[in-house]
Design a protein around this motif. Structure first.
Motif, PDB file in Angstrom:
ATOM      1  N   LYS A   1      -9.524   8.065  -1.075  1.00  0.00           N
ATOM      2  CA  LYS A   1      -9.606   6.708  -1.648  1.00  0.00           C
ATOM      3  C   LYS A   1      -8.532   6.000  -2.072  1.00  0.00           C
ATOM      4  O   LYS A   1      -8.185   4.872  -2.078  1.00  0.00           O
ATOM      5  CB  LYS A   1     -10.695   6.803  -2.889  1.00  0.00           C
ATOM      6  N   GLY A   2      -7.332   6.992  -2.449  1.00  0.00           N
ATOM      7  CA  GLY A   2      -6.049   6.396  -2.705  1.00  0.00           C
ATOM      8  C   GLY A   2      -6.000   6.000  -4.029  1.00  0.00           C
ATOM      9  O   GLY A   2      -5.243   5.143  -4.416  1.00  0.00           O
ATOM     10  N   ARG A   3      -6.872   6.359  -5.005  1.00  0.00           N
ATOM     11  CA  ARG A   3      -7.066   6.047  -6.502  1.00  0.00           C
ATOM     12  C   ARG A   3      -5.995   6.736  -7.328  1.00  0.00           C
ATOM     13  O   ARG A   3      -5.657   7.921  -7.062  1.00  0.00           O
ATOM     14  CB  ARG A   3      -8.367   6.064  -7.005  1.00  0.00           C
TER      15      ARG A   3
ATOM     16  N   ASP B   1     -10.548   4.473 -12.880  1.00  0.00           N
ATOM     17  CA  ASP B   1     -10.522   4.872 -11.361  1.00  0.00           C
ATOM     18  C   ASP B   1     -11.356   6.251 -11.261  1.00  0.00           C
ATOM     19  O   ASP B   1     -12.309   6.274 -10.189  1.00  0.00           O
ATOM     20  CB  ASP B   1      -9.279   5.128 -10.914  1.00  0.00           C
TER      21      ASP B   1
ATOM     22  N   GLN C   1       0.870  -1.262   0.139  1.00  0.00           N
ATOM     23  CA  GLN C   1      -0.075  -0.052  -0.038  1.00  0.00           C
ATOM     24  C   GLN C   1       0.928   1.408   0.070  1.00  0.00           C
ATOM     25  O   GLN C   1       1.548   1.310   0.967  1.00  0.00           O
ATOM     26  CB  GLN C   1      -0.927  -0.031   1.267  1.00  0.00           C
ATOM     27  N   GLN C   2       0.750   2.065  -1.087  1.00  0.00           N
ATOM     28  CA  GLN C   2       1.623   3.210  -1.124  1.00  0.00           C
ATOM     29  C   GLN C   2       0.556   4.397  -1.971  1.00  0.00           C
ATOM     30  O   GLN C   2      -0.197   3.932  -2.605  1.00  0.00           O
ATOM     31  CB  GLN C   2       2.751   3.123  -1.751  1.00  0.00           C
ATOM     32  N   PRO C   3       1.087   5.288  -1.807  1.00  0.00           N
ATOM     33  CA  PRO C   3       0.139   6.558  -2.654  1.00  0.00           C
ATOM     34  C   PRO C   3       0.344   6.435  -3.956  1.00  0.00           C
ATOM     35  O   PRO C   3       1.174   5.959  -4.438  1.00  0.00           O
ATOM     36  CB  PRO C   3       0.807   7.889  -1.882  1.00  0.00           C
ATOM     37  N   PRO C   4      -0.884   6.766  -4.483  1.00  0.00           N
ATOM     38  CA  PRO C   4      -0.636   6.892  -5.926  1.00  0.00           C
ATOM     39  C   PRO C   4       0.217   7.526  -6.601  1.00  0.00           C
ATOM     40  O   PRO C   4       0.748   8.688  -6.183  1.00  0.00           O
ATOM     41  CB  PRO C   4      -2.046   7.451  -6.588  1.00  0.00           C
TER      42      PRO C   4
ATOM     43  N   THR D   1      -7.848  11.193  -4.806  1.00  0.00           N
ATOM     44  CA  THR D   1      -6.486  10.819  -4.384  1.00  0.00           C
ATOM     45  C   THR D   1      -6.398  10.567  -3.144  1.00  0.00           C
ATOM     46  O   THR D   1      -5.547   9.594  -2.751  1.00  0.00           O
ATOM     47  CB  THR D   1      -5.713  11.946  -5.136  1.00  0.00           C
ATOM     48  N   TYR D   2      -6.974  11.320  -1.987  1.00  0.00           N
ATOM     49  CA  TYR D   2      -6.333  11.257  -0.800  1.00  0.00           C
ATOM     50  C   TYR D   2      -7.263  10.468   0.017  1.00  0.00           C
ATOM     51  O   TYR D   2      -6.806   9.711   0.844  1.00  0.00           O
ATOM     52  CB  TYR D   2      -6.455  12.706  -0.107  1.00  0.00           C
TER      53      TYR D   2
END
Length: 167
Positions: A93-95, A102, A36-39, A90-91
């Motif tokens: 949902k982290g998509r 997406d 798990q990492q930021p997009p 982005t923040y």
């Protein structure tokens, strides 16, 4: 000898299962909680500025920027529908921001057809006097399918570095 063979088969099965998981796509692997990492986002586009580029491509898109800032007591004209949409995507949902699918999932969230949007984590809930979630959902619902598709395309264009003229 029999235990060694059973252990060997077990280890082989685990290895095959791992390969299936890894080979079945990045999203499935991420959903299992691994890596798990930021997009990843194109270096040339800052999320805080992307909303302006979207409105340049789609000037008729509703701004929904009538909400009052809690600290200043004044309307915050830069806190727009698209800015909150990008922040949620982005923040919250982290998509990743550069894939059409997406963005379609995010719009489906707004339309109540995918994942539930939690009011307490929605962008603006803590900085604006009124949580903009209901208004933003209504604004997205008022868009036609063609307008929603154009919005998705504009977002992908901005985050992929594609100008409107090149698309």
């Amino acid at each position: 000898m029999r235990r060694k063979r059973s252990l060997s088969l077990f280890i082989t099965a685990i290895g095959v299962a791992c390969l299936v998981i890894l080979g079945s796509g990045k999203h499935n692997f991420l959903q299992l909680g691994f890596l798990q990492q930021p997009p990843a986002i194109a270096q040339s586009v800052r999320i805080s500025d992307a909303w302006q580029q979207v409105y340049q491509q789609l000037p008729d898109l509703p701004l929904e920027n009538q909400y009052v800032n809690r600290q200043t007591g004044k309307v915050d004209p830069e806190n727009t529908l698209v800015r909150r949409l990008i922040s949620y995507h982005t923040y919250v949902k982290g998509r990743p921001p550069n894939y059409r699918l997406d963005w379609k999932l995010t719009l489906a969230d707004y339309l109540g057809a995918n994942e539930w949007i939690r009011e307490e984590s929605y962008p603006g809930h803590d900085t604006l006097r009124q949580n903009p979630l209901e208004g933003d959902r209504a604004a997205i619902e008022r868009l036609s399918r063609n307008q929603r598709n154009a919005l998705v395309q504009a977002l992908v264009n901005v985050f992929s570095g594609v100008s409107k003229d090149n698309s």
